[in-house]
Design an enzyme around this catalytic site. Structure first.
Site, short mmCIF file in Angstrom:
data_model
loop_
_atom_site.label_atom_id
_atom_site.label_comp_id
_atom_site.label_asym_id
_atom_site.label_seq_id
_atom_site.Cartn_x
_atom_site.Cartn_y
_atom_site.Cartn_z
N CYS A 175 -0.61 3.75 -6.59
CA CYS A 175 -1.53 3.14 -5.63
C CYS A 175 -1.73 1.72 -6.11
O CYS A 175 -1.93 1.49 -7.32
CB CYS A 175 -2.86 3.89 -5.61
SG CYS A 175 -4.17 3.04 -4.71
N CYS A 194 0.87 -1.17 0.00
CA CYS A 194 0.00 0.00 0.00
C CYS A 194 0.91 1.23 0.00
O CYS A 194 1.72 1.39 0.93
CB CYS A 194 -0.86 -0.03 1.26
SG CYS A 194 -1.87 1.43 1.51
N1 DGL Z 1 -3.86 0.56 -2.16
C1 DGL Z 1 -3.51 1.70 -1.46
C2 DGL Z 1 -2.31 2.45 -1.96
O1 DGL Z 1 -1.47 1.85 -2.59
C3 DGL Z 1 -4.47 2.46 -0.64
C4 DGL Z 1 -5.63 3.07 -1.24
C5 DGL Z 1 -6.52 3.64 -0.16
O2 DGL Z 1 -6.88 2.90 0.75
O3 DGL Z 1 -6.82 4.83 -0.24
O4 DGL Z 1 -2.15 3.61 -1.72
#
Ligand code: DGL
Length: 262
Positions: free
Chosen positions: A183, A73
């Site tokens: 993301c 993440c």
């Molecule tokens: N998948 C996540 C990232 O890489 C988080 C997205 C989120 O929860 O806002 O930032």
């Protein structure tokens, strides 16, 4: 230790884009994945909240004897990776915003980064930009509505097209020739994004590089698995159905175990 699992966490199912690369590169490793879907999205939360949730996910994975944790993440990496590394003794692999390859490969001198508000506000993004992107023009775009679409299992739907267009517009108008997917949810839109942008623009997904880094750290620490029968477990703090359908979409044929933690 060697045969203990690798832990992976994300705010939701986006980190599966990293999970699939880790699984492909390290087929002997057992992997435990936790999606904190009940608290998704992280991207709009304060840095303090993201840190607290990252600690909670880490504690969960440590309770399952994980030998290394991949923070799949960008938002959690940007806010919490230094704190996690200082607090726990196992190795952590974080998401690097792929600004370096984008800056090295651009011909127009303009690169685009699509990420969450939390990622742009985090220290890591600021430091990486300062280090690698001072000679290029970086167009940043906060992804609006995209994480939600993936979490609802609509990454490939017609509904996603106008939302993607809105998110890509400023970067396309500025003339970027590299778009960094900052993301882990966004690689699930790659097919649709390709239809919306000129072929000359390169889309950069850092997930394969993260899997490579995981492999190097396992070797360096001498904790790579020496057995050959990997198992995959998935935990979810919310509804696990979107996760099950994405795994089908990415052709995961292995036997997997799902547990909903509520
Ligand atoms: N998948 C996540 C990232 O890489 C988080 C997205 C989120 O929860 O806002 O930032």
């Amino acid at each position: 230790m060697r045969n203990n699992p690798i832990g992976i966490f994300d705010s939701g199912i986006g980190g599966l884009s990293v999970w699939q690369e880790v699984k492909k590169l390290l087929p002997a490793e057992n992997i435990i994945y936790i999606a904190d879907s009940i608290n998704c999205p992280y991207g709009t939360k304060s840095q303090e909240e993201i840190i607290a949730l990252s600690i909670k996910n880490t504690e969960f994975l440590l309770a399952h004897q994980c030998k290394l944790i991949v923070v799949a993440c960008n938002t959690a990496t940007s806010a919490a990776i230094d704190i996690l590394r200082a607090k726990y003794s196992i190795p952590f692999i974080g998401m690097e915003p792929a600004i370096k390859p984008a800056a090295l490969n651009t011909n127009t001198g303009k690169i685009g980064v699509l990420a969450t508000k939390g990622t742009f506000e985090g220290q890591l993004f600021k430091e990486t930009s300062k280090k690698f992107a001072t000679n290029v023009n970086t167009v940043i775009q906060i992804g609006e509505g995209l994480v939600e679409l993936v979490e609802q299992g609509k990454a490939n739907s017609k509904e996603a097209i106008p939302i993607l267009k809105e998110n890509l517009d400023a970067m396309l108008n500025a003339g970027v020739d590299q778009i960094v997917l900052g993301c882990t949810h966004y690689p699930f839109f790659t097919r649709l994004i390709k239809d919306l942008i000129p072929k000359s623009i390169k889309i950069i997904d850092p997930a394969p590089a993260i899997a490579q880094r995981t492999k190097s750290v396992l070797a360096e620490k001498k904790i790579a698995n020496d057995l050959n029968k990997a198992s995959y477990s998935f935990y979810n703090t919310g509804n696990s159905l979107p996760m099950q359908s994405i795994l089908k979409e990415i052709n995961c044929t292995e036997k997997v175990i799902f547990t909903t933690l509520i």
